[in-house]
Design an enzyme around this catalytic site. Structure first.
Site, short mmCIF file in Angstrom:
data_model
loop_
_atom_site.label_atom_id
_atom_site.label_comp_id
_atom_site.label_asym_id
_atom_site.label_seq_id
_atom_site.Cartn_x
_atom_site.Cartn_y
_atom_site.Cartn_z
N ARG A 84 15.23 90.72 -44.47
CA ARG A 84 15.75 92.10 -44.50
C ARG A 84 15.11 92.93 -45.61
O ARG A 84 15.35 94.13 -45.68
CB ARG A 84 17.28 92.09 -44.63
CG ARG A 84 17.79 91.53 -45.94
CD ARG A 84 19.31 91.68 -46.04
NE ARG A 84 19.81 91.21 -47.33
CZ ARG A 84 21.00 91.49 -47.81
NH1 ARG A 84 21.84 92.24 -47.14
NH2 ARG A 84 21.38 91.02 -48.98
N HIS A 157 23.13 91.05 -38.40
CA HIS A 157 24.26 91.49 -39.26
C HIS A 157 24.67 92.92 -38.88
O HIS A 157 24.42 93.88 -39.61
CB HIS A 157 23.76 91.42 -40.70
CG HIS A 157 24.80 91.53 -41.77
ND1 HIS A 157 25.72 92.54 -41.82
CD2 HIS A 157 25.05 90.75 -42.85
CE1 HIS A 157 26.48 92.38 -42.89
NE2 HIS A 157 26.09 91.30 -43.53
N GLU A 260 28.88 89.93 -36.91
CA GLU A 260 27.52 89.46 -37.15
C GLU A 260 27.32 88.13 -36.42
O GLU A 260 27.93 87.13 -36.76
CB GLU A 260 27.32 89.24 -38.66
CG GLU A 260 27.84 90.40 -39.50
CD GLU A 260 28.10 90.01 -40.96
OE1 GLU A 260 27.54 89.00 -41.43
OE2 GLU A 260 28.88 90.71 -41.62
C1 BG6 Z 1 28.39 89.22 -45.02
C2 BG6 Z 1 28.90 88.16 -45.94
O1 BG6 Z 1 27.62 88.63 -44.01
O2 BG6 Z 1 27.55 90.12 -45.75
C3 BG6 Z 1 29.63 88.79 -47.12
O3 BG6 Z 1 29.77 87.27 -45.24
C4 BG6 Z 1 28.71 89.77 -47.81
O4 BG6 Z 1 30.06 87.77 -48.02
C5 BG6 Z 1 28.20 90.79 -46.80
O5 BG6 Z 1 29.44 90.42 -48.85
C6 BG6 Z 1 27.24 91.82 -47.38
O6 BG6 Z 1 26.22 91.21 -48.08
P1 BG6 Z 1 25.16 92.05 -48.88
O7 BG6 Z 1 24.22 91.08 -49.52
O8 BG6 Z 1 24.47 92.94 -47.88
O9 BG6 Z 1 25.92 92.88 -49.89
#
Ligand code: BG6
Length: 285
Positions: A84, A157, A260
């Site tokens: 990403r 995601h 996700e």
């Molecule tokens: C989710 C996780 O997939 O992504 C969470 O389960 C996490 O724990 C969230 O906080 C966002 O992650 P990031 O790295 O984009 O802040």
């Protein structure tokens, strides 16, 4: 023109009026519009200059979900891996009477020297986005083109833009066991998932391939159909976590839910020469 190539993104336009945008940074899909209505959440504070993972859209988690744990090789990688936060290439674009398709690629020659050292495998990822009048399919293929086997996690995601987080539910997860990352417990889902506070759950070994996020208080919603993806993470940061994120507005948690789909409960082991694929089709309810 069905696909406009801009310097930092590809814009797909379907003759029906549906459209999608995918940044080369992370191959992050940041917009999917049907009937002129946006369906994907992108934070007003999202950083789009390639200096940080994009907050919203469909970031691609690969090759690790969250922070890897020592002694696994992914432990030194950044949270959710490097896909990403790497610059992908637009490989192909095409259209036919029903779909507009764009294909993006990332391989070991395109990631930074630092990540290459931390994760020394020869791989190729191909991410295909297929836009039709009322659906969008996002498919990830992972190829092990080296001579050593490797493990990976992956997630599409997806941040959905919704009218009100406390008035949606996720249908299709009843009867599935999950790990609750907020309460640090394991539990068994009974009924639909509702959001009444911070939710961060990993549902493994799904019983269905079909999930809905109906808006409950009003008509509409979105639907996901999964192929080759065995786990689903449901996430909403709610108030405190939202306040702690610099690239997320304090009140934006009301307007989003992440559902996700991927493979995160266990690593997928991909032998030398093998390939894996998983996809989701999003449609409207
Ligand atoms: C989710 C996780 O997939 O992504 C969470 O389960 C996490 O724990 C969230 O906080 C966002 O992650 P990031 O790295 O984009 O802040």
């Amino acid at each position: 023109m069905p696909i406009a190539h801009q310097s930092n993104k590809a814009v797909l336009t379907h003759p029906s009026g549906a459209s999608a945008e995918v940044y080369l940074y992370g191959a992050t899909l940041t917009s999917w519009k049907v009937a002129n209505k946006e369906r994907i959440f992108l934070s007003e504070k999202a950083i789009l200059d390639g200096s940080k993972a994009i907050r919203g859209g469909i970031p691609l988690v690969f090759p690790v979900f969250g922070k890897g744990r020592a002694p696994h090789i992914t432990a030194a990688l950044p949270q959710h891996g490097f896909a990403r936060i790497s610059l992908w290439k637009l490989l192909n674009s095409s259209d036919d009477t029903h779909t507009v398709t764009a294909e993006f690629g990332l391989d070991h020659t395109l990631i930074s020297e630092e990540y290459r050292k931390l994760w020394p495998f020869d791989f190729s990822l191909v991410y295909t986005v297929k836009l039709a009048a009322e659906t969008i399919e996002t498919q990830l293929r992972v190829h092990n083109i080296g001579d050593k086997s490797f493990d990976f996690n992956t997630l599409l995601h997806t941040y959905f833009l919704i009218p009100d987080a406390s008035k949606v539910k996720v249908v299709g997860l009843s009867g599935v066991d999950y790990v609750d990352k907020v309460l640090q417990t394991s539990a068994h889902q009974q009924g639909d998932v509702v959001i009444r506070g911070e939710v961060d759950r990993v549902y493994a070994n799904l019983k269905s391939t079909n999930f809905q996020v109906p808006y409950v208080a009003e008509q509409g919603g979105v639907q996901l159909q999964l192929k080759g993806l065995g786990d689903v993470v449901v996430w909403n940061p709610w108030t405190e976590k939202a306040a702690g994120m610099a690239d997320f507005g304090n009140e934006e948690f009301h307007k989003m839910i992440c559902v996700e789909a991927g493979q995160v409960a266990e690593f997928v082991a991909l032998a030398a020469g093998d390939s894996w694929e998983g996809s989701q089709v999003l449609s409207l309810l």
